[in-house]
Scaffold this active site. Structure first.
Site, PDB file in Angstrom:
ATOM      1  N   HIS A 184      -7.653   1.469  -0.058  1.00 34.30           N
ATOM      2  CA  HIS A 184      -6.904   2.271  -1.042  1.00 34.30           C
ATOM      3  C   HIS A 184      -6.793   3.724  -0.593  1.00 34.30           C
ATOM      4  O   HIS A 184      -6.604   4.629  -1.420  1.00 34.30           O
ATOM      5  CB  HIS A 184      -7.553   2.209  -2.432  1.00 34.30           C
ATOM      6  CG  HIS A 184      -7.762   0.818  -2.933  1.00 34.30           C
ATOM      7  ND1 HIS A 184      -6.762   0.079  -3.515  1.00 34.30           N
ATOM      8  CD2 HIS A 184      -8.865   0.018  -2.899  1.00 34.30           C
ATOM      9  CE1 HIS A 184      -7.236  -1.114  -3.836  1.00 34.30           C
ATOM     10  NE2 HIS A 184      -8.504  -1.180  -3.464  1.00 34.30           N
ATOM     11  N   SER A 309       9.345  18.783  18.347  1.00 35.98           N
ATOM     12  CA  SER A 309      10.144  19.300  17.251  1.00 35.98           C
ATOM     13  C   SER A 309      11.090  20.339  17.818  1.00 35.98           C
ATOM     14  O   SER A 309      10.753  21.056  18.759  1.00 35.98           O
ATOM     15  CB  SER A 309       9.232  19.929  16.178  1.00 35.98           C
ATOM     16  OG  SER A 309       9.992  20.727  15.290  1.00 35.98           O
TER      17      SER A 309
END
Length: 476
Positions: A184, A309
């Site tokens: 989780h 980037s």
């Protein structure tokens, strides 16, 4: 089968500079052509026509042993006819295209193409045996089975197997590298990196075995699957036996009961297995992306180029796995629609499967592209053991499970003071960070037998990995 032809000239768009330059419309034939090019040999329109020629040639040769009075080909004739398939090239494509412009029917063009090449052989004058008692789908279903089998066994499976082998190698190499699990998304019982990768490799291998075991079915039983024309033409021939031996001669599995079309159920089964492989691979991509995000993997700069980037020069983006995710999703969208639609045909025949099957190459191509990206992505990763070690050392609360499990076992053995183990550990750890000294202090105050207390005192998050490293051996 009704003709599938090019649009008439009046319906074509006017020429443009880009169209006239031969610029590809899609990414597979443009940016990614180098990766998927091997599939052109199997799943292109030219490959479809080559396999149609293959079927027509082999059926003709098969019939010479069945039809009374048929001329018998010499060894040279057989070699000449089979060379139509082996030597199928750009000139063959052009010749067949010119014939199709006259016939306005793709399979009829193949029939005329083969018949024309009987000239100069012992079968010259026996053109009537070409496409004998066949409907177009008799040729097409066998051609597609041969195409798909070739693409899967010669291109996709070797690439996918190499990827899974590389993943298994990485799993073995990191089998003993302890890692904080995150169920989780929260800190959980530690595992090892190798064990988690082994889980994915194991899942992928299972799907590979299903794909390896695929059946490729075929039929050659006439316009409605009844051998009607066959029996009227030659009533003394055992036509089902002839059909079966021919399909098996092609290396395919005989389907004895069909309508005009082979039912395509085998294709639906295969595409479902390919899609399931894709989905497990997608799971691998998202997990590895997450491990990169938290620093458990470092990306090698040389493997990803110098630009991460356009504006942030510090970045090295996990582009291989992101690219793979997108291509897996495109592949599965197509594989799913192929699997769901090919199993339905109105009454004895409709033409939806003809258009649908022309997307098989695109579906497999996007999967192959994803496989290539994941393989290259994995090759560009380094395991950051130091980062994983820091995370483990900061989360001693994950030993709460071990402590309360030991307390339960001791309670069963009759050791006093072991009541409410879960609740007591929960009070210590729930929603809190616990360090080593705090955990040791808690264990020391439980009243455990000395040997048991010593075993727990020696336990750390990094050593609380159970049999994780040993389980990697299950990969074989």
């Amino acid at each position: 089968m009704p003709a599938v032809t090019s649009a008439p000239a009046a319906a074509r768009p006017t020429s443009t500079p880009l169209a006239d330059a031969g610029i590809p419309l899609g990414a597979l034939d443009g940016r990614y052509r180098g990766v998927v090019a091997p599939l052109v040999e199997h799943l292109s329109e030219a490959a479809l026509n080559r396999e149609r020629v293959h079927v027509e040639v082999e059926w003709l040769l098969h019939l010479t042993r069945v039809v009374p009075g048929a001329p018998q080909p010499t060894e040279q004739d057989v070699a000449t006819l089979r060379d139509l398939v082996e030597g199928f090239d750009a000139d063959s494509v052009a010749e067949l295209a010119a014939t199709e412009r006259e016939t306005a029917h793709d399979v009829k063009a193949v029939e005329y193409y083969v018949a024309r090449h009987l000239e100069g052989t012992s079968l010259e004058g026996a053109e009537a045996l070409v496409h004998f008692c066949c409907t177009s789908e008799d040729v097409n279903n066998l051609a597609y089975a041969l195409m798909v089998r070739g693409a899967v066994t010669q291109v996709w499976l070797p690439a996918a197997t190499a990827l899974v082998d590389a993943l298994a190698d990485l799993a073995r190499a990191s089998a003993e590298v302890p890692m904080l699990a995150r169920t989780h998304g929260q800190p959980a019982t530690p595992t090892t990196l190798g064990k988690e990768l082994a889980v994915l490799a194991h899942r992928l291998r299972r799907q590979l075995r299903r794909v390896q075991g695929a059946e490729y079915l075929g039929k050659i039983n006439g316009a409605t699957g009844t051998f009607g024309a066959h029996v009227v033409a030659l009533p003394d021939v055992d036509w089902p036996a002839v059909g079966r031996t021919f399909v098996e001669h092609l290396g395919l599995t005989w389907n004895p009961l069909t309508t005009q079309i082979e039912s395509h159920d085998w294709q639906a089964e295969l595409y479902a297995d390919l899609a399931r492989f894709n989905r497990v691979l997608h799971n691998l991509c998202t997990d590895v992306w997450s491990y990169v995000s938290v620093g458990y993997f470092r990306q090698q700069l040389g493997a990803h180029g110098s630009t991460g980037s356009s504006t942030m020069p510090h970045k090295v983006n996990p582009i291989r796995f992101e690219n793979a995710e997108a291509n897996l999703e495109v592949s599965n969208a197509l594989l799913d629609v192929l699997a769901s639609t090919l199993t339905t045909s109105r009454l004895q025949r409709d033409l939806t499967d003809s258009s649908m099957q022309r997307n098989i190459g695109t579906a497999v191509g996007h999967s192959l592209l994803a496989v290539d990206n994941v393989r290259r992505g994995l090759a560009g990763l380094d395991v950051a053991e130091d980062v994983m070690a820091r995370d483990l050392d900061a989360t001693w609360e994950v030993l709460g499970e071990a402590v309360q499990s030991v307390m339960r076992a001791q309670a069963v053995a009759g050791v006093p003071g072991m009541d409410e183990p879960y609740e007591r550990v929960k009070e210590l750890t729930r929603g809190r960070r616990v360090d080593g000294p705090a955990m040791h202090e808690f264990v020391a105050g439980l009243g455990l037998p000395d040997d048991v207390a010593a075993r727990l005192a020696a336990l750390t998050p990094a050593t609380y990995t159970g049999l994780a490293s040993r389980l990697v051996d299950e990969l074989g």
